[in-house]
Design a protein around this motif. Structure first.
Motif, short mmCIF file in Angstrom:
data_model
loop_
_atom_site.label_atom_id
_atom_site.label_comp_id
_atom_site.label_asym_id
_atom_site.label_seq_id
_atom_site.Cartn_x
_atom_site.Cartn_y
_atom_site.Cartn_z
N VAL A 147 21.97 -90.55 -60.33
CA VAL A 147 23.43 -90.52 -60.18
C VAL A 147 23.96 -89.33 -61.00
O VAL A 147 23.38 -88.93 -62.03
CB VAL A 147 24.06 -91.85 -60.67
N PRO A 148 25.04 -88.72 -60.60
CA PRO A 148 25.59 -87.58 -61.34
C PRO A 148 26.11 -88.04 -62.72
O PRO A 148 26.51 -89.21 -62.85
CB PRO A 148 26.72 -87.08 -60.46
N LEU A 149 26.13 -87.14 -63.68
CA LEU A 149 26.57 -87.45 -65.04
C LEU A 149 27.56 -86.37 -65.51
O LEU A 149 27.31 -85.17 -65.31
CB LEU A 149 25.37 -87.50 -65.99
N GLU A 150 28.64 -86.86 -66.11
CA GLU A 150 29.60 -85.93 -66.75
C GLU A 150 29.79 -86.42 -68.18
O GLU A 150 30.31 -87.52 -68.39
CB GLU A 150 30.93 -85.93 -66.01
N THR A 151 29.30 -85.64 -69.11
CA THR A 151 29.35 -86.05 -70.52
C THR A 151 30.77 -85.96 -71.05
O THR A 151 31.68 -85.44 -70.39
CB THR A 151 28.40 -85.17 -71.36
N ALA A 152 30.88 -86.46 -72.26
CA ALA A 152 32.22 -86.47 -72.87
C ALA A 152 32.73 -85.05 -73.15
O ALA A 152 33.96 -84.81 -73.13
CB ALA A 152 32.20 -87.30 -74.16
N ASP A 153 31.80 -84.15 -73.37
CA ASP A 153 32.22 -82.80 -73.67
C ASP A 153 32.34 -81.93 -72.42
O ASP A 153 32.42 -80.71 -72.50
CB ASP A 153 31.26 -82.14 -74.68
N GLY A 154 32.23 -82.55 -71.23
CA GLY A 154 32.46 -81.84 -69.98
C GLY A 154 31.24 -81.23 -69.33
O GLY A 154 31.35 -80.53 -68.33
N LYS A 155 30.06 -81.54 -69.82
CA LYS A 155 28.85 -81.02 -69.19
C LYS A 155 28.51 -81.86 -67.94
O LYS A 155 28.71 -83.08 -67.95
CB LYS A 155 27.68 -81.02 -70.17
N HIS A 156 27.95 -81.18 -66.95
CA HIS A 156 27.55 -81.86 -65.70
C HIS A 156 26.03 -81.95 -65.66
O HIS A 156 25.34 -80.94 -65.67
CB HIS A 156 28.07 -81.11 -64.47
N GLY A 157 25.58 -83.17 -65.62
CA GLY A 157 24.13 -83.39 -65.55
C GLY A 157 23.81 -84.54 -64.60
O GLY A 157 24.51 -84.76 -63.62
N ALA A 158 22.74 -85.29 -64.91
CA ALA A 158 22.33 -86.39 -64.03
C ALA A 158 21.59 -87.43 -64.84
O ALA A 158 21.01 -87.11 -65.88
CB ALA A 158 21.44 -85.88 -62.91
N VAL A 159 21.66 -88.63 -64.36
CA VAL A 159 20.89 -89.74 -64.94
C VAL A 159 19.89 -90.21 -63.88
O VAL A 159 20.28 -90.59 -62.76
CB VAL A 159 21.82 -90.90 -65.36
#
Length: 597
Positions: A147-159
């Motif tokens: 699933v897509p991931l957006e961290t608290a600091d605004g980075k776009h990643g994935a889980v």
């Protein structure tokens, strides 16, 4: 064991078992497929929810350490997670040691997994990873959810959360075991139920089969118990009705057969039935006598033995070939048979023939007697008629010169007329006797004076021929109930014949003796005797043993025939014993009548 599979019970049991087994097999396959898909879908659903929660936790917590801690707690022991913040920041779930880490390079190389990072899509995928240990095995299959991931600091990643499908397979195996156990129990129960049902259904059928065997053995009163009111019960009822009807029809057929057999056996004519090949099917007693006469005439030589005379075989061939009634006549062992043969039809085709054999021996004998009678009467009447005619013409033409000659001619005419009268009377008496119209007037007489009186009538004729006529008594006190006039006619005829055929100085003796409850009378003479070849015919009409008698000594040839009929009318018998030049003895026996008239 083979009989079980051939029986209705075995076939019905096997059919039910096969049908249920087939249904269970299809149902098991469908259930296995369903549960396998169900477990995989549940696993995908759980992993997706878990990945979404992890993504949300990482998004909500600015403290990455705290977020990861919470995420690893959520992931637990059964799954493993990898959180990718960017190309250089990623973390693996440290708590799970059963699964090795998923290489980041594999995620970057896989087009589907890469879409989570590039296109921000949610991905579910099964992967076979040969270099990743799954459980205790080196190789296995993984279920990966990204699933897509957006961290608290605004980075776009994935889980990415992945889990070995071994757990799903274990659950599926447990489900399979339960399904197989349930199927086995169902088959066992079905087997018992099918056997019980088949035996219950076929029990009445087996009883009907046994009853059918009993009926086949001739026990038509066999009944099948009616246990139910369904179709099988109706079948049992119909079977019982069939048995009763069959019993009735067979009894009727047996009665008709016995009646036909009685009629056939009591027929005076012979009956022979043939099949199409000419073989004998049915005969009756007169026909058996005909066949026995043929066998006797054929002798005992096997090569000449034939079942039927050739005339009958030819008659059969004509009947079958022409399909018309045919008749023939043949003689066997001195008996004449007239055979009338007709075709027997089977609907439209000839299936054989039936021959009616009539013994015409007596008819032919009577026909011969009739012809002989006419010839003899004509012969006997020709002479006196010719003499009457000749002497009458002589008188009319005044051939006689004197009254003496005329008287002599008239005397001849008178004697011949008397002779014709005696002949006619004798013929009438004989005809009435042979027709059974003779009437006997029984009276009780003492034989001694009765026979003495008859003998006295012939004493003058006996003295004239110098013949000794006498009577001999073995018992003088014999009393008999007879028709004295008829017996006198018999004795008169026998004594007259004896005197006429005895030369001078001969003897004629009447011997009377008691015989049981009757009497035997012998008329014995010392005359010329009768030839042996003439003895069998001596009592026939117009038969004369002396072919060279002169007219003066000749009788009508009916006396002995009349005597025989009178004696037989008294229930007696008459016989003759004679030898040429040694005399003749006529013997007749008379029983004492049991009634008087």
């Amino acid at each position: 064991m083979m009989w079980f599979w051939r029986s209705v019970v075995g076939k019905l049991w096997f059919t039910i078992l096969l049908l249920v087994s087939f249904v269970l097999f299809i149902l098991t396959i469908l259930l296995l497929k369903f549960f396998e898909n169900y477990h995989v879908q549940e696993a995908e659903k759980e992993l997706t929810q878990l990945a979404t929660k992890v993504s949300e936790v990482m998004h909500e917590h600015t403290d990455e350490e705290l977020g990861r801690s919470i995420a690893w707690t959520l992931v637990g022991d059964m799954s493993k997670a990898v959180i990718i913040a960017d190309q250089v920041h990623y973390w693996y779930s440290p708590a799970n040691t059963r699964l090795r880490d998923l290489p980041l390079s594999l995620i970057q190389k896989d087009d589907d997994l890469q879409k989570v990072l590039t296109e921000r899509k949610q991905i579910k995928k099964k992967m076979y990873l040969p270099n990743i240990q799954v459980g205790d095995d080196r190789y296995g299959q993984l279920l990966i959810v990204g699933v897509p991931l957006e961290t608290a600091d605004g980075k776009h990643g994935a889980v990415f959360i992945y889990q070995s499908l071994q757990a799903v397979e274990d659950t599926t195996q447990q489900t399979k075991k339960l399904i197989f156990l349930a199927a086995f129990i169902a088959i066992v129960l079905t087997t018992i139920f099918a056997f019980f049902l088949s035996t219950r259904i076929t029990a009445p059928l087996r009883k009907m089969r046994q009853a059918a065997f009993e009926v086949a053995r001739g026990k038509f009163d066999t009944k099948v118990p009616i246990l139910t009111h369904d179709e099988i019960g109706e079948l049992a009822m119909a079977f019982n009705q069939m048995g009763r009807r069959l019993q009735f029809n067979i009894n009727a057929l047996n009665q008709e057969k016995e009646q036909l057999a009685s009629i056939l056996s009591s027929m005076a004519d012979g009956v022979i039935t043939f099949n199409r090949d000419g073989e004998i099917l049915i005969t009756n007693p007169p026909a058996e006598r005909f066949l026995q006469a043929w066998y006797f005439e054929q002798g005992n030589e096997a090569e000449v033995m034939a079942p039927l005379p050739p005339q009958v075989n030819e008659l059969f061939a004509r009947v079958v070939g022409e399909e018309k009634e045919q008749m023939t006549e043949l003689t066997l062992q001195g008996r004449t048979w007239v055979i009338l043969m007709s075709p027997l039809y089977n609907q439209t085709a000839v299936r054989g023939a039936v021959a009616v054999l009539r013994d015409m021996t007596e008819e032919r004998r009577l026909d011969k007697l009739r012809k002989d009678f006419i010839a003899n009467v004509s012969h006997e009447l020709r002479t006196p008629i010719a003499m009457l005619q000749g002497y009458s013409e002589a008188i009319i033409d005044d051939i006689a010169a004197t009254d003496e000659e005329k008287k002599e001619m008239a005397k001849v005419i008178y004697d011949e007329s008397l002779r014709m009268g005696r002949l006619v009377n004798d013929l009438l008496d004989l005809a009435r006797m042979e027709a059974g119209h003779i009437t006997l007037n029984y009276k009780t007489v003492q034989l001694a004076p009765y026979i003495e009186r008859i003998i006295r009538k012939f004493q003058g004729l006996a003295k004239e021929k110098q013949i000794n006529l006498s009577a001999e008594w073995k018992d003088e006190n014999i009393e008999m109930t007879i028709d004295p006039d008829r017996i006198e006619q018999v004795l008169t005829n026998l004594i007259d014949n004896a005197i006429r055929h005895t030369d001078e100085n001969g003897t004629v003796k009447v011997i009377v003796e008691r015989s049981g409850d009757g009497v035997t009378i012998h008329v014995q003479d010392s005359g010329s005797g009768i030839a042996e070849e003439d003895l069998p015919f001596i009592f026939e009409r117009f038969y004369k043993a002396d072919k060279a008698r002169t007219r003066g000594r000749s009788g009508t040839g009916l006396g002995l025939a009349i005597a025989k009929n009178i004696v037989e009318a008294h229930k007696g018998m008459i016989s003759v014993h004679s030898k040429l030049h040694e005399g003749t003895t006529f013997t007749f026996y008379l029983p004492n009548a049991t009634h008087e008239s």
